[in-house]
Design an enzyme around this catalytic site. Structure first.
Site, PDB file in Angstrom:
ATOM      1  N   LYS A  56       0.854  -1.193   0.000  1.00 27.06           N
ATOM      2  CA  LYS A  56       0.000   0.000   0.000  1.00 27.06           C
ATOM      3  C   LYS A  56       0.887   1.239   0.000  1.00 27.06           C
ATOM      4  O   LYS A  56       1.481   1.589   1.020  1.00 27.06           O
ATOM      5  CB  LYS A  56      -0.891   0.020   1.254  1.00 27.06           C
ATOM      6  CG  LYS A  56      -1.970   1.081   1.157  1.00 27.06           C
ATOM      7  CD  LYS A  56      -2.394   1.636   2.511  1.00 27.06           C
ATOM      8  CE  LYS A  56      -1.390   2.586   3.088  1.00 27.06           C
ATOM      9  NZ  LYS A  56      -1.076   3.772   2.270  1.00 27.06           N
ATOM     10  N   GLU A  99      10.554   1.312  10.063  1.00 29.30           N
ATOM     11  CA  GLU A  99      11.531   2.366   9.737  1.00 29.30           C
ATOM     12  C   GLU A  99      10.819   3.677   9.987  1.00 29.30           C
ATOM     13  O   GLU A  99       9.992   4.107   9.182  1.00 29.30           O
ATOM     14  CB  GLU A  99      11.927   2.282   8.261  1.00 29.30           C
ATOM     15  CG  GLU A  99      12.609   1.005   7.856  1.00 29.30           C
ATOM     16  CD  GLU A  99      14.006   0.862   8.419  1.00 29.30           C
ATOM     17  OE1 GLU A  99      14.493   1.804   9.073  1.00 29.30           O
ATOM     18  OE2 GLU A  99      14.584  -0.211   8.226  1.00 29.30           O
ATOM     19  N   CYS A 137      13.974  10.783   6.399  1.00 26.68           N
ATOM     20  CA  CYS A 137      14.150  10.472   7.823  1.00 26.68           C
ATOM     21  C   CYS A 137      15.626  10.536   8.196  1.00 26.68           C
ATOM     22  O   CYS A 137      15.975  10.662   9.360  1.00 26.68           O
ATOM     23  CB  CYS A 137      13.544   9.127   8.158  1.00 26.68           C
ATOM     24  SG  CYS A 137      14.059   7.848   7.032  1.00 26.68           S
ATOM     25  N   GLU A 188      11.228  16.479  13.916  1.00 30.29           N
ATOM     26  CA  GLU A 188      11.720  16.247  12.568  1.00 30.29           C
ATOM     27  C   GLU A 188      11.262  17.424  11.696  1.00 30.29           C
ATOM     28  O   GLU A 188      10.061  17.674  11.591  1.00 30.29           O
ATOM     29  CB  GLU A 188      11.082  14.947  12.069  1.00 30.29           C
ATOM     30  CG  GLU A 188      12.005  14.108  11.289  1.00 30.29           C
ATOM     31  CD  GLU A 188      11.380  12.792  10.847  1.00 30.29           C
ATOM     32  OE1 GLU A 188      10.218  12.477  11.167  1.00 30.29           O
ATOM     33  OE2 GLU A 188      12.097  12.069  10.146  1.00 30.29           O
TER      34      GLU A 188
HETATM   35  P1  ADP Z   1       3.630  11.282   6.832  1.00 31.29           P
HETATM   36  O1  ADP Z   1       3.113  12.007   8.022  1.00 31.29           O
HETATM   37  O2  ADP Z   1       5.017  11.592   6.496  1.00 31.29           O
HETATM   38  O3  ADP Z   1       2.707  11.295   5.641  1.00 31.29           O
HETATM   39  P2  ADP Z   1       2.635   8.772   7.689  1.00 31.29           P
HETATM   40  O4  ADP Z   1       3.240   7.917   8.728  1.00 31.29           O
HETATM   41  O5  ADP Z   1       1.322   9.415   7.992  1.00 31.29           O
HETATM   42  O6  ADP Z   1       3.751   9.793   7.290  1.00 31.29           O
HETATM   43  O7  ADP Z   1       2.447   7.961   6.335  1.00 31.29           O
HETATM   44  C1  ADP Z   1       3.258   6.914   5.913  1.00 31.29           C
HETATM   45  C2  ADP Z   1       2.388   5.806   5.369  1.00 31.29           C
HETATM   46  O8  ADP Z   1       1.521   5.365   6.399  1.00 31.29           O
HETATM   47  C3  ADP Z   1       1.494   6.175   4.199  1.00 31.29           C
HETATM   48  O9  ADP Z   1       1.442   5.073   3.306  1.00 31.29           O
HETATM   49  C4  ADP Z   1       0.147   6.377   4.860  1.00 31.29           C
HETATM   50  O10 ADP Z   1      -0.937   6.114   3.989  1.00 31.29           O
HETATM   51  C5  ADP Z   1       0.195   5.331   5.935  1.00 31.29           C
HETATM   52  N1  ADP Z   1      -0.697   5.574   7.087  1.00 31.29           N
HETATM   53  C6  ADP Z   1      -1.052   6.742   7.641  1.00 31.29           C
HETATM   54  N2  ADP Z   1      -1.860   6.542   8.701  1.00 31.29           N
HETATM   55  C7  ADP Z   1      -2.024   5.200   8.821  1.00 31.29           C
HETATM   56  C8  ADP Z   1      -2.731   4.345   9.731  1.00 31.29           C
HETATM   57  N3  ADP Z   1      -3.436   4.840  10.747  1.00 31.29           N
HETATM   58  N4  ADP Z   1      -2.641   3.018   9.535  1.00 31.29           N
HETATM   59  C9  ADP Z   1      -1.905   2.507   8.535  1.00 31.29           C
HETATM   60  N5  ADP Z   1      -1.211   3.246   7.659  1.00 31.29           N
HETATM   61  C10 ADP Z   1      -1.268   4.577   7.788  1.00 31.29           C
END
Ligand code: ADP
Length: 488
Positions: free
Chosen positions: A183, A259, A293, A390
């Site tokens: 995903k 990560e 990161c 960050e």
């Molecule tokens: P950023 O804040 O840099 O966008 P995220 O951690 O929100 O970083 O996003 C990284 C990945 O995690 C993306 O693929 C996003 O769709 C996914 N993501 C965000 N929230 C969730 C969640 N609650 N459960 C699973 N995946 C998530």
């Protein structure tokens, strides 16, 4: 969009890639992908529902036994072919990446090569999965260990390295004989969708890799992680989401690789080669517009050389061209979205309110896209929020120290532990400081650590597990021990 851009986007599949077929989302829903340099839509992609996610898991589960049983050489050659196709399509992939993510084309080309390299490396590792055989200490039995693929792995990737984060997870999984549901981040689905076609062309059997794009990452992830056919979750993204996922994975005792975020110190001692440090600082800070990161988040500089270092850095930063990544003379592209601009703006104004001074830059520059000026601030306090969070943007913040012990204390004074950079020409000091740093990686006189052949990963709130290197494949292998009665 210019003509080449329209064609590149048009070529990419916009559906879900499930069981080797391109399908629409249940109900035909889609969501929009935006170009961060213009804030205009690029295209629509399928918006997977929970039902679609489960269909992807069905396909990955159905393909697992046969894929796990393939000869390692067979898997290696498919992965190797995918490497070659990625390299042959470098220009096209780089353009798609620049359009959906913003980074300058030169950097996008660099990421394509880096991404491909994970496939090259793990094609080579697929044929070296080993086990052990030895005599138990009492001499009465024999110990045999073997490694077997973990099963179905769910991979969640971020938007900042949209191709490399997918291949860094997929390469070892496929080499190990695991199957995949991937995903990508909703901001940057196109690189992963392009990768699906490449894997298909490389001869990957249907169902081994399934790709779902969705605007509901939480719902889809929860459904997948609650299904007992899933065995592994590999996540790259924020520490906040990583903790939610690790907790959820704990309920089912899924194997997990995380990560997460970083707050990298970039330490410059007074015995360092300052020009080298400035040059490497530009890489450690400005690669990917600071949206990595591994980005240098805190420049910790000996007070004796702090003004020379900061002025030289500010001079280099002030000569960078900010613009659309597709323009040949652009060095710095846009940030990913408005939230990123808001965060960077507020971190800079908070630092200034707490006594820091701006040497260059300092402002968002929102003509069309989410641009922020390359910025250097000095006199930053180690307690201000820019030192603790960050930044994920093109802002270099300089904090001074007076001796080695203080540098180490400042460097370790964070909940993160991904990477640190150390600049010194004194080898003993370098090794002493490196041993004291609580991070998973260190760059010594070097501002870039990423390398497909090396184990990437962190400690503390930066997560656990390693990607790349000899270690990366272990994340997708279960170890089985067999006690052998050899006298039977
Ligand atoms: P950023 O804040 O840099 O966008 P995220 O951690 O929100 O970083 O996003 C990284 C990945 O995690 C993306 O693929 C996003 O769709 C996914 N993501 C965000 N929230 C969730 C969640 N609650 N459960 C699973 N995946 C998530």
């Amino acid at each position: 969009m210019a003509l080449g851009e329209v064609e590149a986007v048009a070529k990419v599949g916009k559906g879900l890639f499930i069981g080797g077929k391109w399908v629409d989302a249940a109900g035909g829903k889609t969501f929009s992908v935006e170009d961060p340099s213009t804030r205009s839509p690029l295209c629509e992609v399928a918006d997977a529902t929970i039902e679609d996610a489960i269909a992807a898991l069905d396909a990955a589960h159905g393909a697992f036994e046969a894929w796990a049983a393939t000869p390692p050489r067979y898997r290696a050659e498919i992965i190797r072919r995918a490497y070659e196709i990625i390299m042959a399509r470098s220009e096209e992939l780089a353009l798609i990446m620049t359009l959906e993510m913003g980074k300058p084309l030169a950097e996008a080309r660099g990421e394509v090569a880096y991404a491909a390299d994970f496939f090259r490396w793990f094609a080579e590792e697929a044929v070296r999965i080993d086990g052990r055989f030895y005599v138990a200490p009492d001499g009465n039995s024999r110990v045999l260990t073997m490694k077997q693929p973990v099963g179905v792995a769910y991979m969640i990737t971020p938007w900042n390295f949209p191709l490399a984060m997918a291949t860094r997870k997929m390469g070892p999984a496929l080499a190990a004989g695991a199957t995949v549901v991937l995903k990508p981040a909703e901001q940057t689905p196109l690189c992963s969708l392009a990768l699906a076609s490449i894997l298909e062309e490389a001869g990957l059997p249907a169902g081994v890799v399934n790709i779902i794009t969705t605007s509901d990452p939480a719902g889809v992830s929860e459904a997948l992680m609650n299904d007992d056919r899933l065995r592994k979750v590999s996540f790259t993204g924020s520490t906040e989401v990583g903790k939610i996922l690790a907790e959820r994975a704990g309920r089912r005792l899924l194997r997990v690789s995380m990560e997460l975020g970083g707050n990298a110190p970039f330490i410059v001692f007074d015995d360092a080669d300052i020009d080298l440090a400035v040059g490497q600082a530009m890489i450690a800070k400005m690669r990917n517009m600071g949206e990595a990161c591994t980005s240098a988040n805190r420049f910790l500089v000996d007070s004796k050389i702090a003004s020379e270092f900061s002025e030289k850095l500010a001079d280099r930063m002030s000569h960078l061209n900010v613009g659309r990544g597709t323009e040949a003379d652009t060095n710095v592209g846009p940030l990913i979205d408005q939230a990123a601009i808001d965060k960077v703006t507020s971190l800079v104004s908070d630092a200034v309110a707490n006594g820091a001074a701006i040497l260059t830059g300092g402002r968002a520059n929102l003509d069309d896209g989410y641009f922020f000026e390359p910025t250097v601030i000095v006199g930053t306090s180690s307690n201000s929020s820019i030192s603790k969070n960050e930044i994920f943007g093109p802002v270099a913040s300089v904090v001074t120290f007076n001796d080695e012990a203080e540098a180490i204390d400042l460097a370790n004074g964070t909940e993160y532990g991904l990477v640190a950079y150390v600049f010194t020409n004194n080898l003993s000091r370098g090794l002493r400081v490196i041993e004291a740093l609580k991070t998973g990686m260190v760059g010594l006189n070097q501002g870039l650590v990423s390398n497909a052949a090396a184990p990437f990963g962190g400690v503390k709130d930066s997560g656990f597990g390693r990607e790349g290197g000899f270690e990366g494949i272990e994340e997708y292998l279960d170890l089985k021990y067999v006690a052998i009665n050899h006298r039977a």
